[in-house]
Scaffold this motif. Sequence first.
Motif, PDB file in Angstrom:
ATOM      1  N   LEU A   1     -47.095 -21.695 -28.717  1.00 41.28           N
ATOM      2  CA  LEU A   1     -46.917 -22.445 -27.531  1.00 41.28           C
ATOM      3  C   LEU A   1     -48.003 -22.862 -26.797  1.00 41.28           C
ATOM      4  O   LEU A   1     -48.024 -23.926 -26.377  1.00 41.28           O
ATOM      5  CB  LEU A   1     -45.934 -21.359 -26.516  1.00 41.28           C
TER       6      LEU A   1
ATOM      7  N   ASP B   1     -43.488 -31.002 -28.910  1.00 40.10           N
ATOM      8  CA  ASP B   1     -42.624 -29.974 -29.432  1.00 40.10           C
ATOM      9  C   ASP B   1     -42.651 -28.713 -28.630  1.00 40.10           C
ATOM     10  O   ASP B   1     -42.381 -27.807 -28.834  1.00 40.10           O
ATOM     11  CB  ASP B   1     -43.296 -29.470 -30.635  1.00 40.10           C
ATOM     12  N   ARG B   2     -43.009 -28.811 -27.220  1.00 38.33           N
ATOM     13  CA  ARG B   2     -43.082 -27.988 -26.238  1.00 38.33           C
ATOM     14  C   ARG B   2     -41.579 -27.194 -25.911  1.00 38.33           C
ATOM     15  O   ARG B   2     -41.592 -25.915 -26.094  1.00 38.33           O
ATOM     16  CB  ARG B   2     -43.880 -28.344 -24.917  1.00 38.33           C
ATOM     17  N   SER B   3     -40.909 -28.008 -26.099  1.00 34.83           N
ATOM     18  CA  SER B   3     -39.157 -27.311 -25.702  1.00 34.83           C
ATOM     19  C   SER B   3     -38.896 -26.357 -26.900  1.00 34.83           C
ATOM     20  O   SER B   3     -38.345 -25.502 -26.681  1.00 34.83           O
ATOM     21  CB  SER B   3     -38.389 -28.375 -25.526  1.00 34.83           C
TER      22      SER B   3
ATOM     23  N   SER C   1     -49.551 -24.737 -36.034  1.00 35.66           N
ATOM     24  CA  SER C   1     -48.282 -24.184 -35.300  1.00 35.66           C
ATOM     25  C   SER C   1     -47.098 -23.779 -35.995  1.00 35.66           C
ATOM     26  O   SER C   1     -46.403 -22.872 -35.772  1.00 35.66           O
ATOM     27  CB  SER C   1     -48.063 -25.018 -34.114  1.00 35.66           C
TER      28      SER C   1
ATOM     29  N   HIS D   1     -49.066 -26.225 -27.768  1.00 35.90           N
ATOM     30  CA  HIS D   1     -48.227 -27.196 -27.297  1.00 35.90           C
ATOM     31  C   HIS D   1     -48.171 -27.104 -25.745  1.00 35.90           C
ATOM     32  O   HIS D   1     -47.233 -26.761 -25.154  1.00 35.90           O
ATOM     33  CB  HIS D   1     -46.792 -26.849 -27.811  1.00 35.90           C
ATOM     34  N   PRO D   2     -49.134 -27.722 -25.151  1.00 35.12           N
ATOM     35  CA  PRO D   2     -49.181 -27.841 -23.581  1.00 35.12           C
ATOM     36  C   PRO D   2     -48.060 -28.723 -23.016  1.00 35.12           C
ATOM     37  O   PRO D   2     -47.301 -29.388 -23.731  1.00 35.12           O
ATOM     38  CB  PRO D   2     -50.623 -28.459 -23.454  1.00 35.12           C
ATOM     39  N   VAL D   3     -48.014 -28.885 -21.609  1.00 28.67           N
ATOM     40  CA  VAL D   3     -47.025 -29.549 -20.928  1.00 28.67           C
ATOM     41  C   VAL D   3     -47.233 -31.041 -21.450  1.00 28.67           C
ATOM     42  O   VAL D   3     -48.486 -31.530 -21.498  1.00 28.67           O
ATOM     43  CB  VAL D   3     -47.030 -29.567 -19.481  1.00 28.67           C
TER      44      VAL D   3
ATOM     45  N   HIS E   1     -46.364 -32.126 -24.482  1.00 30.18           N
ATOM     46  CA  HIS E   1     -46.264 -32.198 -26.013  1.00 30.18           C
ATOM     47  C   HIS E   1     -44.982 -32.429 -26.270  1.00 30.18           C
ATOM     48  O   HIS E   1     -44.168 -31.567 -26.061  1.00 30.18           O
ATOM     49  CB  HIS E   1     -47.016 -30.814 -26.532  1.00 30.18           C
TER      50      HIS E   1
ATOM     51  N   SER F   1     -41.141 -24.705 -29.066  1.00 29.43           N
ATOM     52  CA  SER F   1     -41.875 -23.591 -29.034  1.00 29.43           C
ATOM     53  C   SER F   1     -41.437 -22.543 -27.660  1.00 29.43           C
ATOM     54  O   SER F   1     -41.374 -21.569 -27.879  1.00 29.43           O
ATOM     55  CB  SER F   1     -43.289 -23.844 -28.574  1.00 29.43           C
ATOM     56  N   LEU F   2     -40.927 -23.268 -26.419  1.00 30.60           N
ATOM     57  CA  LEU F   2     -40.417 -22.296 -25.615  1.00 30.60           C
ATOM     58  C   LEU F   2     -39.109 -21.867 -25.968  1.00 30.60           C
ATOM     59  O   LEU F   2     -39.063 -20.471 -25.742  1.00 30.60           O
ATOM     60  CB  LEU F   2     -40.203 -23.149 -24.396  1.00 30.60           C
TER      61      LEU F   2
END
Length: 317
Positions: free
Chosen positions: A259, A268-270, A225, A262-264, A266, A272-273
Amino acid sequence: MDALVLKTDARHRLLTRYRRTRNSKDIDQSINHFERASDLCPMDHPYRPAALLNLATAKFFSCQAGGRHLDLDIPINLFQDALDLRPTDHPDRTITQLHLAIALQSRFAKRGFQTDADAARELVSKVLDVCHANRQLLGNLGVMLHTRFDCRGNEEDLNQAIALQMEWLALHPVGHKDRSKSLNNLAAQLSSRFKHRGNDEDLDQAIALHREALALHPVSHTDRSSSLNNLAIRLSSHFEHRGNGEDLDQAIALHREALALHPVGHADRSMSLTNLATQPSARFCHQGNNEEAIALHTEALALRLVGHTDQPSSLAT
Protein backbone atom coordinates in the motif's frame (compact mmCIF):
# COMPACT_ATOMS: atom_id res chain seq x y z
CA MET A 1 12.42 -2.85 -44.47
CA ASP A 2 15.36 -2.63 -42.03
CA ALA A 3 13.70 0.43 -40.52
CA LEU A 4 10.50 -1.58 -40.09
CA VAL A 5 12.41 -4.28 -38.23
CA LEU A 6 14.04 -1.73 -35.93
CA LYS A 7 10.68 -0.11 -35.15
CA THR A 8 9.15 -3.54 -34.55
CA ASP A 9 11.91 -4.31 -32.06
CA ALA A 10 11.12 -1.04 -30.30
CA ARG A 11 7.42 -1.94 -30.09
CA HIS A 12 8.34 -5.36 -28.70
CA ARG A 13 10.17 -3.52 -25.93
CA LEU A 14 7.02 -1.48 -25.31
CA LEU A 15 4.99 -4.68 -25.14
CA THR A 16 7.48 -6.17 -22.68
CA ARG A 17 7.31 -3.00 -20.58
CA TYR A 18 3.51 -3.12 -20.62
CA ARG A 19 3.55 -6.67 -19.24
CA ARG A 20 5.68 -5.36 -16.38
CA THR A 21 4.02 -1.98 -15.64
CA ARG A 22 0.47 -2.41 -17.10
CA ASN A 23 0.67 1.08 -18.60
CA SER A 24 -2.11 1.21 -21.21
CA LYS A 25 -0.18 3.74 -23.34
CA ASP A 26 2.48 1.11 -24.03
CA ILE A 27 0.01 -1.47 -25.29
CA ASP A 28 -1.83 1.13 -27.40
CA GLN A 29 1.41 2.25 -29.05
CA SER A 30 2.38 -1.34 -29.73
CA ILE A 31 -0.96 -2.08 -31.38
CA ASN A 32 -0.77 1.05 -33.55
CA HIS A 33 2.67 0.16 -34.83
CA PHE A 34 1.93 -3.53 -35.38
CA GLU A 35 -1.18 -2.53 -37.36
CA ARG A 36 0.93 -0.30 -39.60
CA ALA A 37 3.52 -3.06 -39.97
CA SER A 38 0.89 -5.58 -41.08
CA ASP A 39 -0.45 -3.06 -43.61
CA LEU A 40 3.06 -2.79 -45.09
CA CYS A 41 3.29 -6.57 -45.52
CA PRO A 42 0.98 -7.87 -48.28
CA MET A 43 -0.26 -11.46 -48.35
CA ASP A 44 2.84 -12.86 -50.08
CA HIS A 45 5.36 -10.90 -48.01
CA PRO A 46 7.77 -13.11 -45.97
CA TYR A 47 7.27 -10.91 -42.87
CA ARG A 48 3.47 -11.04 -42.95
CA PRO A 49 3.02 -14.06 -40.60
CA ALA A 50 5.29 -12.42 -38.01
CA ALA A 51 3.47 -9.10 -38.38
CA LEU A 52 0.12 -10.80 -37.84
CA LEU A 53 1.43 -12.73 -34.82
CA ASN A 54 2.79 -9.53 -33.25
CA LEU A 55 -0.50 -7.72 -33.78
CA ALA A 56 -2.53 -10.66 -32.47
CA THR A 57 -0.39 -10.87 -29.33
CA ALA A 58 -0.72 -7.17 -28.57
CA LYS A 59 -4.49 -7.23 -29.13
CA PHE A 60 -4.83 -10.34 -26.97
CA PHE A 61 -3.05 -8.60 -24.08
CA SER A 62 -5.29 -5.58 -24.58
CA CYS A 63 -8.45 -7.72 -24.42
CA GLN A 64 -7.23 -9.43 -21.26
CA ALA A 65 -6.31 -6.18 -19.54
CA GLY A 66 -9.48 -4.34 -20.46
CA GLY A 67 -11.83 -7.21 -19.73
CA ARG A 68 -13.17 -6.96 -23.31
CA HIS A 69 -13.64 -10.68 -23.73
CA LEU A 70 -16.08 -10.30 -26.63
CA ASP A 71 -13.20 -8.76 -28.59
CA LEU A 72 -11.16 -11.98 -28.31
CA ASP A 73 -12.50 -12.89 -31.76
CA ILE A 74 -10.09 -10.34 -33.25
CA PRO A 75 -6.77 -11.74 -31.92
CA ILE A 76 -7.99 -15.32 -32.46
CA ASN A 77 -8.66 -14.58 -36.14
CA LEU A 78 -5.24 -12.93 -36.45
CA PHE A 79 -3.49 -15.90 -34.79
CA GLN A 80 -5.33 -18.23 -37.18
CA ASP A 81 -4.32 -16.12 -40.19
CA ALA A 82 -0.68 -16.22 -39.08
CA LEU A 83 -0.87 -20.00 -38.60
CA ASP A 84 -2.39 -20.51 -42.05
CA LEU A 85 0.65 -18.75 -43.57
CA ARG A 86 3.15 -20.97 -41.76
CA PRO A 87 3.65 -24.42 -43.34
CA THR A 88 4.12 -27.57 -41.29
CA ASP A 89 7.93 -27.38 -41.34
CA HIS A 90 8.14 -23.68 -40.44
CA PRO A 91 10.28 -23.15 -37.28
CA ASP A 92 7.72 -20.71 -35.81
CA ARG A 93 4.63 -22.81 -36.48
CA THR A 94 4.65 -24.35 -33.00
CA ILE A 95 4.73 -21.04 -31.12
CA THR A 96 1.92 -19.76 -33.35
CA GLN A 97 -0.17 -22.86 -32.56
CA LEU A 98 0.49 -22.38 -28.86
CA HIS A 99 -0.55 -18.71 -28.92
CA LEU A 100 -3.74 -19.65 -30.76
CA ALA A 101 -4.47 -22.41 -28.23
CA ILE A 102 -4.07 -19.99 -25.30
CA ALA A 103 -6.42 -17.46 -26.93
CA LEU A 104 -9.03 -20.13 -27.71
CA GLN A 105 -8.83 -21.43 -24.14
CA SER A 106 -9.33 -17.89 -22.82
CA ARG A 107 -12.42 -17.43 -24.97
CA PHE A 108 -13.76 -20.78 -23.79
CA ALA A 109 -13.21 -19.69 -20.17
CA LYS A 110 -15.24 -16.53 -20.71
CA ARG A 111 -17.89 -17.59 -23.20
CA GLY A 112 -18.11 -21.38 -22.85
CA PHE A 113 -17.85 -22.40 -26.51
CA GLN A 114 -17.01 -26.11 -26.44
CA THR A 115 -15.61 -25.86 -29.96
CA ASP A 116 -12.93 -23.50 -28.59
CA ALA A 117 -11.96 -25.99 -25.87
CA ASP A 118 -11.80 -28.84 -28.39
CA ALA A 119 -9.69 -26.82 -30.83
CA ALA A 120 -7.32 -25.72 -28.06
CA ARG A 121 -6.92 -29.32 -26.87
CA GLU A 122 -6.13 -30.50 -30.40
CA LEU A 123 -3.51 -27.76 -30.84
CA VAL A 124 -1.86 -28.59 -27.50
CA SER A 125 -1.67 -32.29 -28.40
CA LYS A 126 0.14 -31.32 -31.62
CA VAL A 127 2.75 -29.14 -29.92
CA LEU A 128 3.37 -31.15 -26.74
CA ASP A 129 6.31 -33.19 -28.04
CA VAL A 130 7.84 -30.17 -29.77
CA CYS A 131 7.62 -28.11 -26.58
CA HIS A 132 9.54 -30.75 -24.64
CA ALA A 133 12.23 -30.67 -27.32
CA ASN A 134 12.21 -26.85 -27.54
CA ARG A 135 12.84 -25.63 -24.01
CA GLN A 136 11.84 -22.06 -24.83
CA LEU A 137 8.21 -23.19 -25.17
CA LEU A 138 7.96 -25.12 -21.89
CA GLY A 139 6.83 -22.14 -19.82
CA ASN A 140 4.13 -21.13 -22.30
CA LEU A 141 2.76 -24.67 -22.44
CA GLY A 142 2.75 -24.86 -18.63
CA VAL A 143 0.67 -21.67 -18.42
CA MET A 144 -1.68 -23.03 -21.09
CA LEU A 145 -2.26 -26.28 -19.19
CA HIS A 146 -2.82 -24.37 -15.95
CA THR A 147 -5.45 -22.23 -17.69
CA ARG A 148 -7.13 -25.37 -19.01
CA PHE A 149 -7.17 -26.83 -15.51
CA ASP A 150 -8.91 -23.66 -14.24
CA CYS A 151 -11.56 -24.12 -16.91
CA ARG A 152 -12.10 -27.88 -16.74
CA GLY A 153 -10.72 -29.06 -13.40
CA ASN A 154 -8.70 -31.95 -14.87
CA GLU A 155 -5.97 -32.68 -12.30
CA GLU A 156 -3.77 -34.27 -14.95
CA ASP A 157 -3.48 -30.88 -16.67
CA LEU A 158 -2.37 -29.24 -13.41
CA ASN A 159 0.19 -31.93 -12.61
CA GLN A 160 1.61 -31.68 -16.10
CA ALA A 161 1.71 -27.87 -15.87
CA ILE A 162 3.67 -28.08 -12.60
CA ALA A 163 6.11 -30.59 -14.07
CA LEU A 164 6.70 -28.29 -17.07
CA GLN A 165 7.17 -25.24 -14.85
CA MET A 166 9.71 -27.12 -12.75
CA GLU A 167 11.64 -27.88 -15.93
CA TRP A 168 11.31 -24.24 -16.94
CA LEU A 169 12.56 -23.01 -13.55
CA ALA A 170 15.59 -25.29 -13.82
CA LEU A 171 16.46 -23.46 -17.05
CA HIS A 172 16.50 -20.15 -15.14
CA PRO A 173 19.16 -20.53 -12.44
CA VAL A 174 20.03 -17.89 -9.86
CA GLY A 175 21.08 -14.76 -11.72
CA HIS A 176 18.90 -15.36 -14.80
CA LYS A 177 16.82 -12.31 -15.73
CA ASP A 178 13.59 -14.37 -15.98
CA ARG A 179 14.00 -16.37 -12.77
CA SER A 180 11.47 -14.34 -10.78
CA LYS A 181 8.80 -14.92 -13.44
CA SER A 182 9.48 -18.66 -13.38
CA LEU A 183 9.34 -18.69 -9.57
CA ASN A 184 5.97 -16.91 -9.53
CA ASN A 185 4.46 -19.12 -12.24
CA LEU A 186 5.43 -22.31 -10.43
CA ALA A 187 4.22 -20.90 -7.09
CA ALA A 188 0.84 -20.03 -8.62
CA GLN A 189 0.40 -23.56 -9.96
CA LEU A 190 1.41 -25.18 -6.68
CA SER A 191 -1.09 -22.91 -4.91
CA SER A 192 -3.80 -24.08 -7.29
CA ARG A 193 -2.98 -27.69 -6.48
CA PHE A 194 -3.07 -26.89 -2.76
CA LYS A 195 -6.58 -25.47 -3.18
CA HIS A 196 -7.55 -28.56 -5.16
CA ARG A 197 -5.97 -31.20 -2.90
CA GLY A 198 -5.16 -29.47 0.41
CA ASN A 199 -1.58 -30.75 0.39
CA ASP A 200 0.49 -28.73 2.92
CA GLU A 201 3.72 -29.37 1.01
CA ASP A 202 2.42 -27.54 -2.07
CA LEU A 203 1.53 -24.42 -0.08
CA ASP A 204 4.84 -24.46 1.82
CA GLN A 205 6.74 -24.73 -1.45
CA ALA A 206 4.69 -21.91 -3.03
CA ILE A 207 5.51 -19.63 -0.08
CA ALA A 208 9.23 -20.44 -0.38
CA LEU A 209 9.15 -19.66 -4.11
CA HIS A 210 7.36 -16.34 -3.56
CA ARG A 211 9.90 -15.41 -0.87
CA GLU A 212 12.71 -15.98 -3.34
CA ALA A 213 10.90 -13.95 -6.02
CA LEU A 214 10.38 -11.07 -3.56
CA ALA A 215 14.10 -11.10 -2.72
CA LEU A 216 14.78 -10.52 -6.44
CA HIS A 217 12.57 -7.40 -6.39
CA PRO A 218 14.23 -4.76 -4.18
CA VAL A 219 12.46 -1.60 -3.03
CA SER A 220 13.01 0.25 -6.32
CA HIS A 221 11.83 -2.63 -8.56
CA THR A 222 8.61 -2.10 -10.52
CA ASP A 223 7.38 -5.62 -9.68
CA ARG A 224 7.93 -5.36 -5.93
CA SER A 225 4.30 -4.55 -5.08
CA SER A 226 2.99 -7.60 -6.97
CA SER A 227 5.58 -9.82 -5.25
CA LEU A 228 4.56 -8.43 -1.87
CA ASN A 229 0.92 -9.20 -2.60
CA ASN A 230 1.67 -12.68 -3.94
CA LEU A 231 3.55 -13.67 -0.78
CA ALA A 232 0.95 -12.03 1.48
CA ILE A 233 -1.89 -13.98 -0.18
CA ARG A 234 -0.08 -17.32 0.30
CA LEU A 235 0.69 -16.50 3.94
CA SER A 236 -2.99 -15.66 4.49
CA SER A 237 -3.89 -19.06 3.06
CA HIS A 238 -1.34 -20.60 5.40
CA PHE A 239 -2.98 -18.82 8.33
CA GLU A 240 -6.45 -19.97 7.29
CA HIS A 241 -5.19 -23.54 6.95
CA ARG A 242 -3.12 -23.77 10.14
CA GLY A 243 -4.25 -20.85 12.32
CA ASN A 244 -0.73 -19.53 12.97
CA GLY A 245 -1.02 -15.86 13.95
CA GLU A 246 2.54 -15.14 12.79
CA ASP A 247 1.50 -15.89 9.21
CA LEU A 248 -1.32 -13.34 9.44
CA ASP A 249 0.99 -10.71 10.97
CA GLN A 250 3.49 -11.19 8.14
CA ALA A 251 0.71 -10.96 5.52
CA ILE A 252 -0.52 -7.68 7.04
CA ALA A 253 3.02 -6.24 7.08
CA LEU A 254 3.54 -7.18 3.42
CA HIS A 255 0.21 -5.65 2.35
CA ARG A 256 1.09 -2.46 4.29
CA GLU A 257 4.35 -2.19 2.37
CA ALA A 258 2.50 -2.73 -0.93
CA LEU A 259 0.00 0.00 0.00
CA ALA A 260 2.88 2.38 0.77
CA LEU A 261 4.05 1.88 -2.83
CA HIS A 262 0.60 3.03 -4.04
CA PRO A 263 0.09 6.55 -2.63
CA VAL A 264 -3.05 8.61 -3.08
CA GLY A 265 -3.71 9.01 -6.80
CA HIS A 266 -2.07 5.72 -7.83
CA ALA A 267 -4.21 3.57 -10.12
CA ASP A 268 -3.71 0.47 -7.94
CA ARG A 269 -4.35 2.11 -4.55
CA SER A 270 -7.93 0.84 -4.23
CA MET A 271 -6.78 -2.74 -4.88
CA SER A 272 -4.05 -2.43 -2.23
CA LEU A 273 -6.54 -0.98 0.25
CA THR A 274 -8.89 -3.91 -0.30
CA ASN A 275 -6.07 -6.46 -0.02
CA LEU A 276 -4.97 -4.96 3.27
CA ALA A 277 -8.54 -4.58 4.56
CA THR A 278 -9.20 -8.30 4.25
CA GLN A 279 -6.31 -9.01 6.63
CA PRO A 280 -7.60 -6.98 9.61
CA SER A 281 -10.97 -8.64 8.91
CA ALA A 282 -9.28 -12.01 9.40
CA ARG A 283 -7.53 -10.70 12.49
CA PHE A 284 -10.89 -9.49 13.83
CA CYS A 285 -12.11 -13.08 13.68
CA HIS A 286 -8.86 -14.11 15.33
CA GLN A 287 -8.46 -11.29 17.89
CA GLY A 288 -11.63 -9.15 17.84
CA ASN A 289 -10.70 -5.76 16.26
CA ASN A 290 -12.39 -4.77 13.00
CA GLU A 291 -12.22 -0.94 12.99
CA GLU A 292 -9.19 -0.71 10.69
CA ALA A 293 -10.77 -3.07 8.13
CA ILE A 294 -13.89 -0.90 7.95
CA ALA A 295 -11.80 2.26 7.44
CA LEU A 296 -9.74 0.67 4.66
CA HIS A 297 -12.80 -0.69 2.85
CA THR A 298 -14.44 2.74 3.09
CA GLU A 299 -11.45 4.43 1.45
CA ALA A 300 -11.32 1.76 -1.25
CA LEU A 301 -15.01 2.23 -2.02
CA ALA A 302 -14.54 6.01 -2.25
CA LEU A 303 -11.91 5.45 -4.96
CA ARG A 304 -14.25 3.23 -6.97
CA LEU A 305 -16.81 5.53 -8.47
CA VAL A 306 -20.13 4.39 -9.87
CA GLY A 307 -19.42 2.27 -12.96
CA HIS A 308 -15.95 1.18 -11.81
CA THR A 309 -15.44 -2.51 -12.63
CA ASP A 310 -14.37 -3.31 -9.05
CA GLN A 311 -17.10 -1.37 -7.25
CA PRO A 312 -19.30 -4.45 -6.62
CA SER A 313 -16.42 -6.18 -4.79
CA SER A 314 -15.93 -3.12 -2.58
CA LEU A 315 -19.64 -2.98 -1.77
CA ALA A 316 -19.73 -6.70 -0.99
CA THR A 317 -16.82 -6.64 1.48
